[in-house]
Each structure stands twice: as structure tokens, then as C-alpha cells.
Enzyme design. Structure first.
Site, PDB file in Angstrom:
ATOM      1  N   ALA A 154      28.270  73.020 -41.800  1.00  0.00           N
ATOM      2  CA  ALA A 154      28.932  71.956 -41.519  1.00  0.00           C
ATOM      3  C   ALA A 154      28.449  70.333 -41.362  1.00  0.00           C
ATOM      4  O   ALA A 154      29.317  69.429 -40.868  1.00  0.00           O
ATOM      5  CB  ALA A 154      29.706  72.170 -40.071  1.00  0.00           C
ATOM      6  N   GLY A 155      27.046  70.428 -41.700  1.00  0.00           N
ATOM      7  CA  GLY A 155      26.078  69.392 -41.750  1.00  0.00           C
ATOM      8  C   GLY A 155      26.157  68.751 -43.182  1.00  0.00           C
ATOM      9  O   GLY A 155      26.801  68.706 -44.026  1.00  0.00           O
ATOM     10  N   VAL A 158      22.526  80.098 -33.557  1.00  0.00           N
ATOM     11  CA  VAL A 158      21.287  80.756 -34.942  1.00  0.00           C
ATOM     12  C   VAL A 158      20.159  82.053 -33.726  1.00  0.00           C
ATOM     13  O   VAL A 158      19.854  82.708 -34.387  1.00  0.00           O
ATOM     14  CB  VAL A 158      20.313  80.091 -36.236  1.00  0.00           C
ATOM     15  CG1 VAL A 158      21.213  80.148 -37.092  1.00  0.00           C
ATOM     16  CG2 VAL A 158      19.922  79.437 -35.660  1.00  0.00           C
ATOM     17  N   ALA A 161      20.137  75.086 -41.052  1.00  0.00           N
ATOM     18  CA  ALA A 161      20.759  74.888 -39.847  1.00  0.00           C
ATOM     19  C   ALA A 161      18.850  74.493 -39.425  1.00  0.00           C
ATOM     20  O   ALA A 161      18.128  75.426 -39.344  1.00  0.00           O
ATOM     21  CB  ALA A 161      21.516  75.832 -39.005  1.00  0.00           C
ATOM     22  N   ALA A 162      19.052  73.666 -38.720  1.00  0.00           N
ATOM     23  CA  ALA A 162      18.244  73.278 -38.009  1.00  0.00           C
ATOM     24  C   ALA A 162      17.899  71.882 -37.420  1.00  0.00           C
ATOM     25  O   ALA A 162      19.021  70.977 -37.379  1.00  0.00           O
ATOM     26  CB  ALA A 162      16.580  72.673 -38.895  1.00  0.00           C
ATOM     27  N   TYR A 186       7.885  68.632 -35.236  1.00  0.00           N
ATOM     28  CA  TYR A 186       8.982  69.259 -36.076  1.00  0.00           C
ATOM     29  C   TYR A 186       8.326  69.860 -37.793  1.00  0.00           C
ATOM     30  O   TYR A 186       8.856  70.506 -37.988  1.00  0.00           O
ATOM     31  CB  TYR A 186      10.905  67.589 -36.730  1.00  0.00           C
ATOM     32  CG  TYR A 186      10.621  68.050 -37.655  1.00  0.00           C
ATOM     33  CD1 TYR A 186      12.065  68.831 -37.849  1.00  0.00           C
ATOM     34  CD2 TYR A 186      10.661  66.802 -39.016  1.00  0.00           C
ATOM     35  CE1 TYR A 186      12.794  69.307 -39.227  1.00  0.00           C
ATOM     36  CE2 TYR A 186      11.507  67.812 -40.231  1.00  0.00           C
ATOM     37  CZ  TYR A 186      12.469  68.362 -39.989  1.00  0.00           C
ATOM     38  OH  TYR A 186      13.532  68.731 -41.118  1.00  0.00           O
TER      39      TYR A 186
END
Length: 329
Positions: free
Chosen positions: A9-10, A40, A60-61, A163
Site C-alpha cells: 500500500a506504500g 512482517v 516493506a521497510a 538505515y
């Protein structure tokens, strides 16, 4: 193919979902934006989501530079623990294919060549140099000016913030899964992705989003350093197409293959600011001389391996993409 898209959804993930469906695949979104239980890091939820899947596209992140090391635990939890949980569940469920949202941040600085010493690896820039307006790294052996070039996938990795460290760890975890499960894993090392649905006004938005938000407020984009830092700005629909291409390919089982995913057309950050300002109708950017520790000077992609091995090529040029992005929602 039935594909679970984590983070579907991002910004990038939603375009991947669109591209998969346009190619006739079934894309299933797994994202906390749609369902707070779709984490997750939750083994039971991930196991349920993987039922009947042929592949996973892991978008996802938690993204961005982060706040020094103050939020290191959150980055490691979301990015690395989350990836480990996902991979363990994939091994248990027998899901054999993975495409990972990698990042060019794993390289640190880009490729540089010294006229006397050839290709060299400059260390992190000193704060005293940045404060004095000396933004370009110099040869670590003789102090000479360096010529920036395109970084290839076989360049040494040198993550320079939390990151970046978590993105490299994701690759190592994925490679370990591929060896243990005889799976196929691809990491697409995204360069500077921009385009419609890009997040706004958050600590994790990219520079293109910050510039556009400033223009919408009637303010000039504020360009750090001298604006001459070089990046590879690649449109999100081209990145989504790369994901589909990687999922449909037949990479070698038992290993992870990394591909730079960039436009192949480097521009400076000032170019970006001026292009967006022109498309928006002003105001003109301001070069501030400000800097952030942890930023790198030049990082531009050699994406020829992705083109040669998988047949992908970007379709949206810089000028066209910036005109669209300036008005996109």
C-alpha cells in the site's frame, strides 16, 4: 503467479501491485496501512499471508536516514527482524522466489577515480570540510580532486548510516535464505525513486518530495551543499516494471543477485530543483550551503547488468518525469 507484496500500500509497493496486475498476476497486499495486523514481524500473520503464494516482493521497510543512532533499534526491528521473520516463514511454506527492495545506500559514496591512483574509495567527509564548503571528497592517498563515475554492483559495500546498514543486512539475510532453501533471490538496489504517490512532509520523504512540497507552499526549494551532488533519479513506474521483470525471470537458485535499478541518466540535485520549479512555475531554488552528516556526495548507477541479464530498461525520461511529478498527487 500469485505474489505477496509486503508494503504493497506504500509508494513503490502500490505501483508494483499495479504493474503485477497489469501483467496478469495476482498481487496480494500485505501492509500495516491496510491492516494493523499485517506486520512482517508477526510470524503467525506472515505464515497466514504466505499460504498459496508463488513469490514475495518485499517492499516493506522503514526508510530514510533516521535520527543518528537514536532510532537504530526501530530500524533493525522493522527492516531486519521483519525480513528474518518473513524469510523463515517462506522457508517453512516452501515459497521459492523473492524480490527485495534493495537500495544504493549500501555503497556509501559512489565510484571515484584519481588521476594518479585510479579508482579509490574516499572515507566519510569530515564535518570541518563540509562547514568550510569543501563538499567533494579527495583522494585518500594524495588529496587530489576526484572524478565521479557510475557505481557497479561489484563495488565494495560501505553503509554509512543505520538505515543503510539495515538494507545491507536484508541482502545478507536473503542470501542466507536462498542458500538454505534453494530459493531464488533478487535485490533491486533502487537509486533515487520519485513519482506519483510519493510521501510528503515526513522525515522519510525523498528530496524530490521535499522540493515539490516547498513549491506548493509558494516557497523556493532549499538545495543543500552547492547543489552539484550527483544522483540517479528513476521514475517509480520504471522501478515497478523492474520488480515484475525480476519476478518473471529465471535467476540462479541458491543465491542472491543484486541489480542497480536506476535511469542511467545522472543529474545534480540542483537540476532536480530547477526542473521541478520550472514545471511548477517557480519560485526558483535557493542554494543554501547547508549539509547533513551521513549524506554522500555522488552516487549514480550503472544499471547495465539489469538491462543485459533481465532485459529491463527505463521508459520515462527525466524531463517528462519531472513535469508529471510536479503536478502529481
Amino acid at each position: 503467479m500469485r505474489v505477496l507484496v509486503t508494503g504493497g500500500a506504500g509508494f513503490i509497493g502500490s505501483h508494483v501491485v499495479d504493474a503485477l496486475r497489469a501483467r496478469g498476476h495476482e498481487a496480494v497486499v500485505y501492509d500495516v496501512r491496510d491492516d494493523p495486523r499485517a506486520d512482517v514481524r508477526d510470524p503467525e500473520a506472515v505464515a497466514r499471508a504466505l499460504s498459496g503464494m508463488d513469490a514475495v516482493c518485499h517492499q516493506a521497510a522503514l526508510v530514510g536516514l533516521g535520527d543518528g543512532v537514536a532510532d537504530a533499534a526501530e530500524y533493525v526491528s522493522r527492516n531486519d527482524l521483519g525480513t528474518a521473520v518473513l524469510l523463515s516463514a517462506m522457508a517453512e511454506a516452501g515459497v521459492p522466489r523473492l524480490v527485495l527492495a534493495g537500495s544504493m545506500v549500501v555503497y556509501g559514496e559512489g565510484r571515484y577515480e584519481c588521476p594518479a591512483h585510479g579508482v579509490v574509495r574516499p572515507g566519510p567527509r569530515a564535518e570541518a570540510d563540509l562547514a568550510a564548503g569543501r563538499f567533494d571528497p579527495t583522494c585518500p592517498r594524495c588529496g587530489a580532486e576526484l572524478a565521479p563515475g557510475l557505481v557497479t554492483e561489484d563495488a565494495p559495500t560501505d553503509p554509512r548510516n543505520v538505515y543503510a546498514a539495515t538494507k545491507l543486512a536484508q541482502e545478507h539475510l536473503s542470501a542466507a535464505w536462498a542458500r538454505a532453501a534453494n530459493g531464488t533471490a533478487v535485490s533491486l538496489r533502487y537509486h533515487n525513486v520519485y513519482g506519483p504517490r510519493m510521501p510528503r512532509n515526513t522525515p522519510y520523504a525523498g528530496v524530490a518530495s521535499f522540493f515539490r512540497s516547498a513549491l506548493e507552499r509558494g516557497e523556493p526549494p532549499r538545495v543543500f551543499e552547492d547543489g552539484r551532488q550527483r544522483r540517479d533519479f528513476v521514475h517509480v513506474r520504471d522501478v515497478a516494471a523492474a520488480n515484475v521483470t525480476a519476478l518473471e525471470a529465471e535467476p540462479r537458485p541458491g543465491t542472491l543477485t543484486a541489480y542497480n535499478t536506476g535511469s542511467g541518466d545522472p543529474h545534480t540535485v540542483a537540476d532536480l530543483a530547477h526542473a521541478l520549479a520550472a514545471a511548477h512555475g517557480g519560485p526558483e531554488p535557493v542554494i543554501t550551503g547547508e549539509y547533513r552528516l551521513g549524506d554522500v556526495r555522488h552516487i549514480t548507477a550503472d544499471s547495465s547488468r539489469l538491462r543485459a541479464e533481465l532485459g529491463w530498461k527505463p521508459e520515462i525520461g527525466f524531463a517528462e518525469g519531472m513535469r508529471e511529478f510536479a503536478r502529481a498527487r
